[in-house]
Design an enzyme around this catalytic site. Structure first.
Site, mmCIF file in Angstrom:
data_model
loop_
_atom_site.group_PDB
_atom_site.id
_atom_site.type_symbol
_atom_site.label_atom_id
_atom_site.label_comp_id
_atom_site.label_asym_id
_atom_site.label_seq_id
_atom_site.Cartn_x
_atom_site.Cartn_y
_atom_site.Cartn_z
ATOM 1 N N HIS A 1 -2.819 3.068 -6.544
ATOM 2 C CA HIS A 1 -3.228 1.853 -5.834
ATOM 3 C C HIS A 1 -3.306 0.646 -6.776
ATOM 4 O O HIS A 1 -3.218 -0.501 -6.339
ATOM 5 C CB HIS A 1 -4.585 2.065 -5.159
ATOM 6 C CG HIS A 1 -5.032 0.917 -4.315
ATOM 7 N ND1 HIS A 1 -4.462 0.632 -3.083
ATOM 8 C CD2 HIS A 1 -5.968 -0.046 -4.521
ATOM 9 C CE1 HIS A 1 -5.046 -0.438 -2.570
ATOM 10 N NE2 HIS A 1 -5.958 -0.860 -3.419
ATOM 11 N N HIS B 1 -3.125 -9.609 4.430
ATOM 12 C CA HIS B 1 -4.521 -9.744 4.838
ATOM 13 C C HIS B 1 -4.674 -10.893 5.829
ATOM 14 O O HIS B 1 -4.068 -11.957 5.661
ATOM 15 C CB HIS B 1 -5.421 -10.022 3.631
ATOM 16 C CG HIS B 1 -5.775 -8.797 2.848
ATOM 17 N ND1 HIS B 1 -6.707 -7.886 3.294
ATOM 18 C CD2 HIS B 1 -5.333 -8.330 1.669
ATOM 19 C CE1 HIS B 1 -6.819 -6.905 2.409
ATOM 20 N NE2 HIS B 1 -5.993 -7.146 1.408
ATOM 21 N N ARG C 1 -0.474 -1.966 -6.560
ATOM 22 C CA ARG C 1 -0.659 -3.070 -5.607
ATOM 23 C C ARG C 1 -1.604 -4.130 -6.194
ATOM 24 O O ARG C 1 -1.363 -5.330 -6.051
ATOM 25 C CB ARG C 1 -1.202 -2.527 -4.290
ATOM 26 C CG ARG C 1 -1.659 -3.594 -3.299
ATOM 27 C CD ARG C 1 -2.031 -2.951 -1.973
ATOM 28 N NE ARG C 1 -2.909 -3.773 -1.167
ATOM 29 C CZ ARG C 1 -2.496 -4.766 -0.371
ATOM 30 N NH1 ARG C 1 -1.215 -5.052 -0.304
ATOM 31 N NH2 ARG C 1 -3.360 -5.446 0.359
ATOM 32 N N ARG D 1 0.856 -1.176 0.000
ATOM 33 C CA ARG D 1 0.000 0.000 0.000
ATOM 34 C C ARG D 1 0.902 1.239 0.000
ATOM 35 O O ARG D 1 2.052 1.181 0.409
ATOM 36 C CB ARG D 1 -0.907 0.003 1.222
ATOM 37 C CG ARG D 1 -1.808 -1.227 1.338
ATOM 38 C CD ARG D 1 -2.603 -1.204 2.633
ATOM 39 N NE ARG D 1 -3.489 -2.349 2.761
ATOM 40 C CZ ARG D 1 -3.160 -3.508 3.302
ATOM 41 N NH1 ARG D 1 -1.936 -3.671 3.810
ATOM 42 N NH2 ARG D 1 -4.019 -4.511 3.359
ATOM 43 N N TYR E 1 -8.853 -12.736 -6.083
ATOM 44 C CA TYR E 1 -7.794 -12.896 -7.087
ATOM 45 C C TYR E 1 -7.729 -14.337 -7.586
ATOM 46 O O TYR E 1 -7.567 -14.586 -8.777
ATOM 47 C CB TYR E 1 -6.447 -12.469 -6.509
ATOM 48 C CG TYR E 1 -6.320 -10.979 -6.348
ATOM 49 C CD1 TYR E 1 -6.003 -10.169 -7.433
ATOM 50 C CD2 TYR E 1 -6.548 -10.371 -5.126
ATOM 51 C CE1 TYR E 1 -5.900 -8.794 -7.302
ATOM 52 C CE2 TYR E 1 -6.451 -8.989 -4.974
ATOM 53 C CZ TYR E 1 -6.130 -8.222 -6.066
ATOM 54 O OH TYR E 1 -6.043 -6.862 -5.926
#
Length: 395
Positions: A314, A341, A317, A206, A350
């Site tokens: 962003h 996460h 990422r 991030r 994903y």
């Protein structure tokens, strides 16, 4: 004068001078309470009292006086008392509350907010041009506030946020850079920011995590960066250095070897020797602000030049996460660890996207196979009959 309408086992009903009926009942403390509204017909008032009596018998009754607090007051208290909220999250909650919720519902007592009112509020937001994504965020915040009023504070019986699909966002599909585009974008940056593009993308970082890296977090020999803190921009306060979003955000990420020469050159030319020296700073050595970066590097022109107009920082990422999920043998836990996460939901998105792409490839191959099998054979077999010579042809 109001007329008394008989006697009931629980509560009483009287007809008002207006012709409507008022229902009153005793609470567990013996104090009489009135229904929040009058009724056009006596059976409606009787039904209301029966429901109140049943709630009391089941232990589900809530004193309506408790739910008279205004939404704006309760929501502000909810934000203030919410544990472990990051400063930026507090700012976003207050902004969303003040912009999209309290101007419409702020003066309503909690116990007067019902589902039709919530549905009308959301429809009004959308009619006034608020995006579906922003309306969904506002709806989820309102739902969370009212859920606390139901489950923890017991101010209302049910959460009125029951609008199907109102919490769902449908954001536009974000672009994913190819590997050549990643390096092309880095090369278009001023020399001191080229490594920032590569580390952010390939490290799945991030913005706040990338600009909070210090010399002691970079191991060039091992080819890794350690994420242990992040900067948060807080309006009115400035940059706040703190821990990542969650415990899973503290992680060590390996970078591809192709990115290391650029990072090594950056470390020697733009980073102080002290272990606490920040890796990515502006020309003056100060910490980078997200809001100033695009102008500083002519971001719009650069992303358009590499073929991805509209790309956000962003999305770097997002690109890194996509590349990681495509790596052979990458498990869900591996992807979660790299992304930082502790909830598998994002990683599953994903993985799901890659399964869809793989299925699309399989479907295309299957289509080609079926098309090939439907074509009639053009080969002809000649049959030679004794004495006739090369004569009739048969397929």
């Amino acid at each position: 004068m109001a007329n008394q309408e008989g006697h009931r086992r629980f509560g009483n009903i009287r007809k008002r001078e207006s012709g409507r009926y008022q229902a009153r009942y005793p609470g567990p403390d013996g104090r009489m309470r009135s229904a929040p509204q009058t009724f056009a017909r006596k059976p409606e008032a009787e039904k209301y009292l029966s429901l109140i009596e049943a709630q009391m018998m089941r232990g589900e009754w809530i004193d309506p006086e408790r739910g008279k607090i205004r939404l704006r007051d309760y929501a502000e208290r909810w934000i203030t008392e919410r544990p472990n909220l990051r400063p930026r999250t507090v700012h976003l909650y207050r902004w969303t509350l003040g912009r999209h919720i309290t101007p419409y519902l702020g003066d309503m007592p909690l116990n007067r907010i019902d589902t039709p009112m919530v549905r009308e509020w959301r429809a009004r937001l959308l009619a006034e041009g608020v995006s579906v994504t922003m309306a969904a965020k506002a709806y989820r915040l309102l739902r969370a506030v009212l859920m606390t009023a139901v489950k923890e504070d017991e101010l209302i019986r049910i959460n009125p946020c029951r609008v199907v699909g109102a919490d769902q966002e449908k954001p536009a599909e974000r672009p994913v850079l190819t590997v050549p585009q990643i390096f092309a974008l880095a090369e278009r940056m001023p020399e001191r920011f080229q490594a920032l593009i590569l580390v952010t993308t390939f490290g799945c970082l991030r913005w706040g995590e990338a600009v909070a890296l210090q010399r002691c977090d970079v191991d060039l020999a091992a080819g890794t960066v350690r994420v242990r803190q992040a900067f948060v921009e807080h309006r009115g306060t400035g940059l706040i250095l703190g821990p990542p979003r969650s415990r899973a955000g503290v992680r060590t990420v390996a970078l591809p070897k192709a990115a290391l020469p650029v990072l090594k050159q950056h470390m020697s030319g733009h980073v102080g020797e002290a272990p606490e020296a920040f890796v990515f700073t502006g020309e003056s050595g100060r910490t980078l602000w997200r809001g100033n970066f695009n102008k500083l590097v002519k971001w719009s022109e650069s992303v358009a030049a590499v073929g991805v107009p509209g790309l956000h920082f962003h999305d770097l990422r997002h690109t890194g996460n996509t590349l990681a999920s495509r790596a052979p043998g990458a498990s869900l836990r591996d992807i979660m660890a790299r992304m930082g996460h502790d909830n598998p939901r994002a990683a599953l998105i994903y993985q799901h996207a890659n399964r869809e792409a793989d299925q699309g490839i399989a479907d295309a191959i299957d289509k080609a196979v079926k098309a090939a099998r439907r074509k009639p054979s053009k080969r002809k077999v000649k049959r030679v009959t004794e004495g006739d010579g090369p004569a009739a042809e048969a397929s």
